[in-house]
Design a protein around this motif. Structure first.
Motif, short mmCIF file in Angstrom:
data_model
loop_
_atom_site.label_atom_id
_atom_site.label_comp_id
_atom_site.label_asym_id
_atom_site.label_seq_id
_atom_site.Cartn_x
_atom_site.Cartn_y
_atom_site.Cartn_z
N GLY A 105 -37.13 34.59 5.36
CA GLY A 105 -36.41 33.55 6.47
C GLY A 105 -35.79 32.25 5.86
N GLU A 106 -35.92 32.65 4.09
CA GLU A 106 -35.32 31.31 3.51
C GLU A 106 -33.88 31.67 3.36
OE1 GLU A 106 -36.73 28.52 2.63
OE2 GLU A 106 -38.64 29.16 3.36
N VAL A 107 -32.83 30.72 3.38
CA VAL A 107 -31.44 30.71 3.28
C VAL A 107 -31.19 30.25 1.79
CG1 VAL A 107 -29.24 30.20 4.08
CG2 VAL A 107 -31.13 30.63 5.62
N VAL A 108 -31.02 31.19 0.85
CA VAL A 108 -30.82 30.62 -0.62
C VAL A 108 -29.70 31.37 -1.10
CG1 VAL A 108 -33.34 30.02 -0.70
CG2 VAL A 108 -32.66 32.38 -1.43
N ILE A 109 -29.29 31.07 -2.31
CA ILE A 109 -28.19 31.72 -3.01
C ILE A 109 -28.62 31.38 -4.67
CG2 ILE A 109 -26.31 30.13 -2.99
CD1 ILE A 109 -24.32 32.34 -2.82
N ASP A 110 -28.02 32.31 -5.55
CA ASP A 110 -28.43 31.93 -6.89
C ASP A 110 -27.22 31.25 -7.32
OD1 ASP A 110 -27.44 34.93 -6.70
OD2 ASP A 110 -27.18 34.61 -8.71
N HIS A 111 -27.36 30.52 -8.59
CA HIS A 111 -26.21 29.83 -8.96
C HIS A 111 -25.15 30.68 -9.79
CE1 HIS A 111 -27.77 25.44 -9.12
NE2 HIS A 111 -28.80 26.14 -9.10
N TYR A 112 -25.62 31.89 -10.34
CA TYR A 112 -24.70 32.64 -10.83
C TYR A 112 -23.62 33.49 -9.56
CZ TYR A 112 -22.76 37.16 -12.76
OH TYR A 112 -21.93 38.16 -13.19
N THR A 113 -24.27 33.62 -8.52
CA THR A 113 -23.37 33.96 -7.31
C THR A 113 -22.51 32.92 -6.78
OG1 THR A 113 -25.00 35.61 -6.63
CG2 THR A 113 -23.44 35.00 -5.23
N ALA A 114 -23.27 31.75 -6.72
CA ALA A 114 -22.64 30.54 -6.01
C ALA A 114 -21.32 29.99 -6.78
CB ALA A 114 -23.39 29.33 -6.05
N ALA A 115 -21.15 30.50 -8.01
CA ALA A 115 -20.03 30.19 -8.79
C ALA A 115 -18.76 30.83 -8.27
CB ALA A 115 -20.29 30.29 -10.27
N ASN A 116 -19.15 31.74 -7.65
CA ASN A 116 -17.91 32.62 -6.92
C ASN A 116 -17.43 32.11 -5.59
OD1 ASN A 116 -17.58 35.31 -8.68
ND2 ASN A 116 -19.86 34.98 -8.45
N PHE A 117 -17.98 30.91 -5.21
CA PHE A 117 -17.59 30.35 -3.96
C PHE A 117 -16.64 29.33 -4.08
CE2 PHE A 117 -20.96 32.76 -2.21
CZ PHE A 117 -21.03 32.46 -0.98
N ALA A 118 -15.90 29.07 -5.20
CA ALA A 118 -14.89 28.28 -5.43
C ALA A 118 -13.81 27.97 -4.29
CB ALA A 118 -14.15 28.39 -6.72
N PRO A 119 -13.33 26.88 -3.84
CA PRO A 119 -13.52 25.64 -4.43
C PRO A 119 -14.77 24.86 -4.10
CG PRO A 119 -12.00 25.53 -2.60
CD PRO A 119 -12.28 26.88 -2.90
N LEU A 120 -15.76 25.54 -3.53
CA LEU A 120 -16.92 25.01 -3.03
C LEU A 120 -18.11 24.74 -3.84
CD1 LEU A 120 -17.01 26.86 0.39
CD2 LEU A 120 -16.04 24.46 -0.14
N TYR A 121 -18.08 25.11 -5.30
CA TYR A 121 -19.17 24.80 -6.19
C TYR A 121 -18.60 24.06 -7.67
CZ TYR A 121 -23.16 26.26 -9.21
OH TYR A 121 -23.93 26.46 -10.00
N ASP A 122 -19.23 23.28 -7.85
CA ASP A 122 -18.81 22.57 -9.12
C ASP A 122 -19.90 22.90 -10.26
OD1 ASP A 122 -19.01 20.48 -11.28
OD2 ASP A 122 -17.75 19.36 -9.75
N VAL A 123 -19.18 23.76 -11.43
CA VAL A 123 -20.04 24.34 -12.35
C VAL A 123 -20.49 23.43 -13.43
CG1 VAL A 123 -18.79 26.54 -12.43
CG2 VAL A 123 -18.08 24.37 -13.80
N GLU A 124 -20.33 22.13 -13.52
CA GLU A 124 -20.89 20.92 -14.36
C GLU A 124 -21.98 20.37 -13.47
OE1 GLU A 124 -20.49 20.44 -17.55
OE2 GLU A 124 -18.80 21.76 -17.73
N ARG A 125 -21.93 19.95 -12.11
CA ARG A 125 -22.83 19.54 -11.54
C ARG A 125 -23.88 20.55 -10.94
NH1 ARG A 125 -19.75 16.41 -6.81
NH2 ARG A 125 -21.92 16.46 -6.02
N LEU A 126 -23.51 21.85 -10.93
CA LEU A 126 -24.24 22.80 -10.43
C LEU A 126 -24.74 22.64 -9.12
CD1 LEU A 126 -26.69 23.27 -13.65
CD2 LEU A 126 -24.74 24.67 -12.93
N ASP A 127 -23.66 22.25 -8.12
CA ASP A 127 -24.09 21.80 -6.84
C ASP A 127 -22.87 22.21 -6.00
OD1 ASP A 127 -25.40 20.95 -4.51
OD2 ASP A 127 -25.58 18.89 -5.54
N TRP A 128 -23.07 22.12 -4.76
CA TRP A 128 -22.19 22.41 -3.69
C TRP A 128 -21.23 21.16 -3.77
CZ3 TRP A 128 -21.70 27.24 -3.02
CH2 TRP A 128 -22.55 28.30 -2.76
#
Length: 495
Positions: A170-193
């Protein structure tokens, strides 16, 4: 007894394993599915059937065949192909088929527009990657523009692993490794959307909550337990992309370790000591905070061998076709009697990032055999792989140790040709189970049942494939590179 469960959704097959805390596999199960190609340049999966349906089937099969009490399974981890793009509604119901990773090039126009608007230098600095067919951000913008009625119903945009974890917990989550592929919506220095680079793609609250792969995302719900047979309350990790789990399964854990995954695509992961920025390859935070990875991938590899079997070797029994084709190819000398194959049947990802690139079989004459053609296909994939390893070398990231994994390692011709053409020795480990085995280890790690170094005893190295020198490969590789350059304009015109 205590066990962990790992299940991985691949491009053509789902695999699962039950593993005890000593690394012994007590049960395995698999189920095949298809990659849908509704039009050239597109690639999709059916999330209900191919992702969740396969997960349920494999899980139930493992429990039935092993006789393991579900309460003895102490943690679950899953991985899947990625990065994918799947819009779901407020109930978590998919609104369309899952749009696959870099083999799907439907968002080419959005990639160009966003790149022009933001700039490659800014994308590399902020997101760690330029925009390519691998990027999810442009595909979400494609959804907004081409399927506005579905975009309006979208509560969350998930990837394949996120979808499975949501169904389980029931949780809506994603790991950082995968999230880095969501450019330009993910900042690799801030580690955040982020949305300051492009605020017209998607409200950030519609993206999953960020986690590390070794963290527990939630527990098996009553509904998931009823569907799968797992015990309610069983911990489930955040999961990751299949290639990362596969790399961990063979001990890619120290800077300088590189995985070469022989699957539907060749995928390469290098554990880097620091963040590497180069537009020809991809970057992502590794599975654990403070660590780094550089990646590369061809678009078609194992997929191409399946195409050859199904189209050129229809006279062979599909269950035994690959060994038979390998035997035919072994009768052809290195260099395939002068044939060259460009393996760009779905465009190409790294390092050329060309969605218009086309497959080419060049040099045919009336003496050539099917064995020559199959050898040329294998060597073409290996030439593409050398192009990638040369790129890593050019940026000072040559591997200290190269570990081969995946179903394609059973094709000895492919394995040896890759070492010979790249000039790099490859280490093969005892278990080639792949990503599902890595998932099982990550599940054990998440609950403290093992240490990271234990993967070396779970899956020890057993063989080294040594590179052998062939003069013909040096010449043929140069011609391979020239063949692409001299045909790429034609490829655009016939797209």
């Amino acid at each position: 007894m205590a066990y962990t469960l790992g299940i991985d959704i691949g491009t053509y097959e789902t695999k699962g394993v039950l593993v005890d805390f000593e690394g012994r596999v007590v049960a395995q199960a698999a189920r095949g599915h298809q990659m849908l190609v509704p039009r050239p340049g597109w690639a999709e999966h059916r999330p209900e059937e191919d992702w969740w349906g396969d997960f349920v089937y494999v899980c139930q099969t493992l429990l039935r065949d092993s006789g393991v009490d579900p309460h003895d399974i102490k943690a679950v981890a899953c991985s899947a192909i990625g990065p994918c793009m799947l819009p779901v509604d407020a109930q978590g119901t998919p609104l369309m088929n899952g749009v696959l990773y870099g083999v799907d090039g439907r968002a080419e126009a959005e990639v160009r527009e966003l790149t022009d608007r933001i700039g490659e230098d800014v994308l590399i600095d902020r997101c760690g990657n330029v925009l390519t067919s691998q990027s999810v951000g442009p595909k979400i913008l494609w959804l907004k523009r081409h399927r506005p009625e579905l975009y309006a119903q979208t509560a969350h945009v998930l990837t394949s692993t996120s979808f499975l974890v949501q169904r389980l917990t029931g949780e809506v989550v994603i790991d950082h490794y995968t999230a880095a592929n969501f450019a330009p919506l993910y900042d690799v220095e801030r580690l955040d959307w982020i949305d300051d680079l492009a605020d017209d793609i998607l409200p950030l609250q519609k993206l999953p909550r960020l986690m590390w792969s070794g963290e527990i995302a939630g527990e098996i719900t009553q509904a998931a337990a009823a569907a799968t047979g797992l015990a309610p309350g069983t911990p489930v990790t955040a999961g990751t992309i299949d290639a990362a789990a596969e790399a961990f399964s063979v001990g890619v854990d120290q800077p300088g370790d590189m995985m070469m995954m022989y699957g539907s695509t060749i995928f390469i992961i290098l554990r880097a000591a620091e963040r590497v920025a180069d537009p020809r390859i991809w970057y992502a935070p590794w599975l654990f905070e403070g660590e780094h990875a550089s990646m590369a991938g061809l678009a078609t590899s194992g997929t191409l061998t399946h195409w050859f079997r199904d189209q050129i070797a229809r006279d062979l029994d599909p269950s035994t076709a690959f060994p038979a084709l390998a035997e035919e190819a072994a009768a052809s000398p290195p260099g395939a009697n002068g044939l060259l194959q460009l393996p760009y049947f779905s465009g190409e990802r790294t390092p050329i990032h060309d969605v218009h690139a086309k497959g080419v079989l060049f040099g045919l004459n009336l003496t050539h055999t099917r064995g020559d053609m199959y050898r040329a296909l294998i060597e073409g994939i290996a030439y593409g792989t050398r192009h990638v390893t040369e790129t890593f070398a050019e940026i000072g990231q040559s591997p200290q140790r190269l570990l081969a994994v995946g179903g394609g390692t059973q094709n000895r011709l492919w394995l040896q040709a890759t070492s010979d053409i790249t000039g790099i020795d490859q280490v093969v480990c005892e278990k080639a189970t792949g990503a599902s085995y890595g998932d099982a280890f990550l599940a054990a790690l998440a609950i403290g049942a093992v240490d990271r170094s234990d993967i070396l005893t779970w899956n020890p190295a057993t063989e080294t494939v040594s590179a052998q020198s062939h003069d013909v490969y040096r010449k043929s590789y140069t011609l391979f590179r020239r063949l692409y350059e001299q045909t790429k304009d034609i490829a655009v015109e016939i797209s």
